[in-house]
Every structure is written in structure tokens, then in C-alpha cells.
Design a protein around this motif. Sequence first.
Motif, mmCIF file in Angstrom:
data_model
loop_
_atom_site.group_PDB
_atom_site.id
_atom_site.type_symbol
_atom_site.label_atom_id
_atom_site.label_comp_id
_atom_site.label_asym_id
_atom_site.label_seq_id
_atom_site.Cartn_x
_atom_site.Cartn_y
_atom_site.Cartn_z
ATOM 1 N N PHE A 20 13.210 1.524 -11.467
ATOM 2 C CA PHE A 20 12.844 2.294 -12.616
ATOM 3 C C PHE A 20 12.734 3.685 -12.671
ATOM 4 O O PHE A 20 13.496 4.414 -13.413
ATOM 5 N N SER A 21 13.174 4.020 -11.212
ATOM 6 C CA SER A 21 13.433 5.537 -11.401
ATOM 7 C C SER A 21 15.382 5.933 -11.883
ATOM 8 O O SER A 21 15.921 6.813 -12.373
ATOM 9 N N VAL A 22 15.948 4.659 -11.692
ATOM 10 C CA VAL A 22 17.409 4.413 -11.344
ATOM 11 C C VAL A 22 17.629 3.947 -13.070
ATOM 12 O O VAL A 22 18.841 4.558 -13.740
ATOM 13 N N LEU A 23 16.344 3.366 -13.848
ATOM 14 C CA LEU A 23 16.713 2.500 -14.448
ATOM 15 C C LEU A 23 17.208 3.958 -15.976
ATOM 16 O O LEU A 23 17.483 3.812 -17.060
ATOM 17 N N ILE A 24 15.836 4.414 -15.630
ATOM 18 C CA ILE A 24 15.607 5.661 -16.282
ATOM 19 C C ILE A 24 16.193 6.574 -16.477
ATOM 20 O O ILE A 24 16.494 7.321 -17.351
ATOM 21 N N GLY A 25 17.440 6.896 -15.315
ATOM 22 C CA GLY A 25 18.006 7.635 -15.312
ATOM 23 C C GLY A 25 19.455 7.995 -16.649
ATOM 24 O O GLY A 25 19.578 9.667 -16.600
#
Length: 185
Positions: A20-25
Motif C-alpha cells: 500500500f505504501s508503495v502504491l500510494i507513492g
Amino acid sequence: MWAFVQKNKNDIIYLSLLLFSVLIGPYYRKLKTEEAKKWAGTILGIALIIIVSGYSAIHPICSALIGVIIIKVTTIRYCHVATFFFMFAYLFFFRFADKFGFKLSSGQTNLIQMIIVLRVIGVAFEMNGSWLAVVNPKKKGNEEISKINDRDEEFIELINPNIIDLVHYSFNYIGLLTVYGGVGL
């Protein structure tokens, strides 16, 4: 399959939050203003802490807020020392909570607590270091001042963020979960 999911529930949640952290970047980078990025990063960070830690989220959140208050209440000359001792004393208490009659927190909460400790102490040392760079050469006389003039003067400035910026820095979601490799969950 269900037994595997039950056995590895914490790892699956952790991996999901990392993804999620990567995709929200990319969406985070598209935010137009610096203020929007600060608030979005802080809200996402606090949400991640709560999702990962549950009731134990009180530890990283409270210790960070107290650390930030210590930074702002003490002088810039000693803020790094006071913050260092408080944050590591709290980390010691947190890591040995079972010896004090409390329940130990999860490995993920332990990770977040250590990241918060390093962030808060790091910013206190940066503030003190900038103060030393600005103040000390003036005390030592003209020889030191000429050495500073040889360097790029635009990089010598006093770093003293306000309390809100310190909170934003402490809780920003970027890097909050990424140091940990998942060992020992």
C-alpha cells in the motif's frame, strides 16, 4: 490455505501495508502543495501505526509527541541530549515492558517505535548541529569566520522547525515500515 493465512496473519498485514505504501507513492507525489503533502503523509503515517499496532499505537505516538515537546521546551543547545535520554529511556521501558508488568507489543510495533526514536533524536541532533555551525565560529574569532567564508555560506543556517513540522516529520508514512525485513515476526 486458511491455516496458512491464520498462521501468517501478521506477515500478510505487514506486506499488504508495505505494498500500500508503495502504491500510494505516485498519488502522494501528485499532491500540489507542500502543506497537502505534509498533512497527507502524517495522516497516512498515523493510520499505518494504528493499523499495525492496534492499542499499542499509544507507545510510538505518545513517545514521539513527548520527544517533540522536549525538543521545543529545551534550548537548542541541549535539546539533543534531553531528547536522546528520554527517547532511549522510553525505548528501554518499551522493550522490557513485560518486566514492568505490561504486555509486550508486536514486532511491527517494535519496529515503528525504533524508527520514531531515530527520527526524533535525529532531528534534535540536526537542530543542535546547525546551531553549532552558526554560533561556534563567531565565538572563535576572525580566523574561523574566514574559514566559513571559504565554504558555501548558503548552506549554513539555523534549523529550528516549528512543533507542527516536527510532528509531520515524526509521523510521515515514508520509511515508517521499510527498514524492517520481516524477521522475527
